[in-house]
Design a protein around this motif. Structure first.
Motif, mmCIF file in Angstrom:
data_model
loop_
_atom_site.group_PDB
_atom_site.id
_atom_site.type_symbol
_atom_site.label_atom_id
_atom_site.label_comp_id
_atom_site.label_asym_id
_atom_site.label_seq_id
_atom_site.Cartn_x
_atom_site.Cartn_y
_atom_site.Cartn_z
ATOM 1 N N TYR A 1 0.813 -1.215 0.000
ATOM 2 C CA TYR A 1 0.000 0.000 0.000
ATOM 3 C C TYR A 1 0.848 1.267 0.000
ATOM 4 O O TYR A 1 0.456 2.289 -0.545
ATOM 5 N N SER A 2 2.029 1.184 0.607
ATOM 6 C CA SER A 2 2.866 2.372 0.729
ATOM 7 C C SER A 2 3.834 2.544 -0.436
ATOM 8 O O SER A 2 4.395 3.630 -0.612
ATOM 9 N N GLY A 3 4.052 1.483 -1.179
ATOM 10 C CA GLY A 3 5.050 1.525 -2.245
ATOM 11 C C GLY A 3 6.430 1.111 -1.795
ATOM 12 O O GLY A 3 7.364 1.088 -2.596
ATOM 13 N N ALA A 4 6.584 0.790 -0.513
ATOM 14 C CA ALA A 4 7.900 0.457 0.021
ATOM 15 C C ALA A 4 8.329 -0.961 -0.322
ATOM 16 O O ALA A 4 9.525 -1.257 -0.391
ATOM 17 N N ILE A 5 7.378 -1.848 -0.503
ATOM 18 C CA ILE A 5 7.683 -3.257 -0.766
ATOM 19 C C ILE A 5 7.188 -3.610 -2.160
ATOM 20 O O ILE A 5 6.031 -3.358 -2.501
ATOM 21 N N LYS A 6 8.086 -4.193 -2.953
ATOM 22 C CA LYS A 6 7.754 -4.571 -4.315
ATOM 23 C C LYS A 6 8.195 -6.008 -4.556
ATOM 24 O O LYS A 6 9.174 -6.471 -3.968
ATOM 25 N N LYS A 7 7.480 -6.641 -5.432
ATOM 26 C CA LYS A 7 7.781 -8.035 -5.740
ATOM 27 C C LYS A 7 7.671 -8.240 -7.242
ATOM 28 O O LYS A 7 6.820 -7.630 -7.887
ATOM 29 N N TYR A 8 8.557 -9.120 -7.776
ATOM 30 C CA TYR A 8 8.552 -9.390 -9.209
ATOM 31 C C TYR A 8 8.702 -10.888 -9.459
ATOM 32 O O TYR A 8 9.434 -11.579 -8.752
ATOM 33 N N ALA A 9 8.030 -11.355 -10.498
ATOM 34 C CA ALA A 9 8.271 -12.717 -10.959
ATOM 35 C C ALA A 9 9.680 -12.794 -11.549
ATOM 36 O O ALA A 9 10.185 -11.806 -12.096
ATOM 37 N N PHE B 1 10.987 -5.113 -15.574
ATOM 38 C CA PHE B 1 9.738 -4.428 -15.223
ATOM 39 C C PHE B 1 9.920 -3.702 -13.899
ATOM 40 O O PHE B 1 10.645 -4.161 -13.009
ATOM 41 N N THR B 2 9.243 -2.570 -13.774
ATOM 42 C CA THR B 2 9.280 -1.795 -12.535
ATOM 43 C C THR B 2 7.872 -1.365 -12.162
ATOM 44 O O THR B 2 7.170 -0.757 -12.977
ATOM 45 N N ILE B 3 7.483 -1.686 -10.943
ATOM 46 C CA ILE B 3 6.153 -1.296 -10.459
ATOM 47 C C ILE B 3 6.305 -0.077 -9.557
ATOM 48 O O ILE B 3 7.300 0.058 -8.821
ATOM 49 N N SER B 4 5.335 0.819 -9.625
ATOM 50 C CA SER B 4 5.350 2.011 -8.783
ATOM 51 C C SER B 4 3.919 2.464 -8.571
ATOM 52 O O SER B 4 2.995 1.973 -9.234
#
Length: 123
Positions: A51-59, A66-69
């Motif tokens: 929810y905060s954008g601090a934790i990201k995960k990728y396959a 790829f970059t999620i934001s």
């Protein structure tokens, strides 16, 4: 509801930026995940953000490309797709839900789902 946009046809090696915009509810309390489904294949989880954008995960298949934001002020989550490959072709969907559900790529456990946007990688 969630609405994806930004898909299209690009050549291998190209880039796209997908957007997942929420309407009718605030996105900031939710984790958001991206899934994709290629023709004839099962849907797979691609990336997730808390929810905060601090934790990201990728396959593993997209890590480093790829970059999620997210921009909670705009009620939108983005997925930047770089160095695209033909195997990245598919319909890309976003979902919103709890971080345990999103991080485990549990499609059915989400609270909201988008309708998808087509991404086609071809020369």
């Amino acid at each position: 509801q969630l609405a994806e946009s930004g898909g299209g046809l690009v050549q291998p090696g190209g880039s796209l930026r997908l957007s997942c915009a929420a309407s009718g509810f605030p996105l900031h309390p939710y984790a958001v995940g991206w899934f994709r489904q290629a023709p004839g294949k099962e849907r797979e989880g691609v990336s997730g953000i808390d929810y905060s954008g601090a934790i990201k995960k990728y396959a593993d298949s997209v890590k480093g490309r790829f970059t999620i934001s997210r921009d909670n002020a705009k009620n939108t989550v983005y997925l930047q797709l770089n160095s695209l490959k033909p195997e990245d072709t598919g319909v890309y969907y976003c979902v919103a839900g709890t971080w345990p559900a999103v991080s485990a790529y549990k499609w059915d456990a989400a609270d909201y789902w988008g309708q998808g946007t087509q991404v086609t990688i071809s020369s």
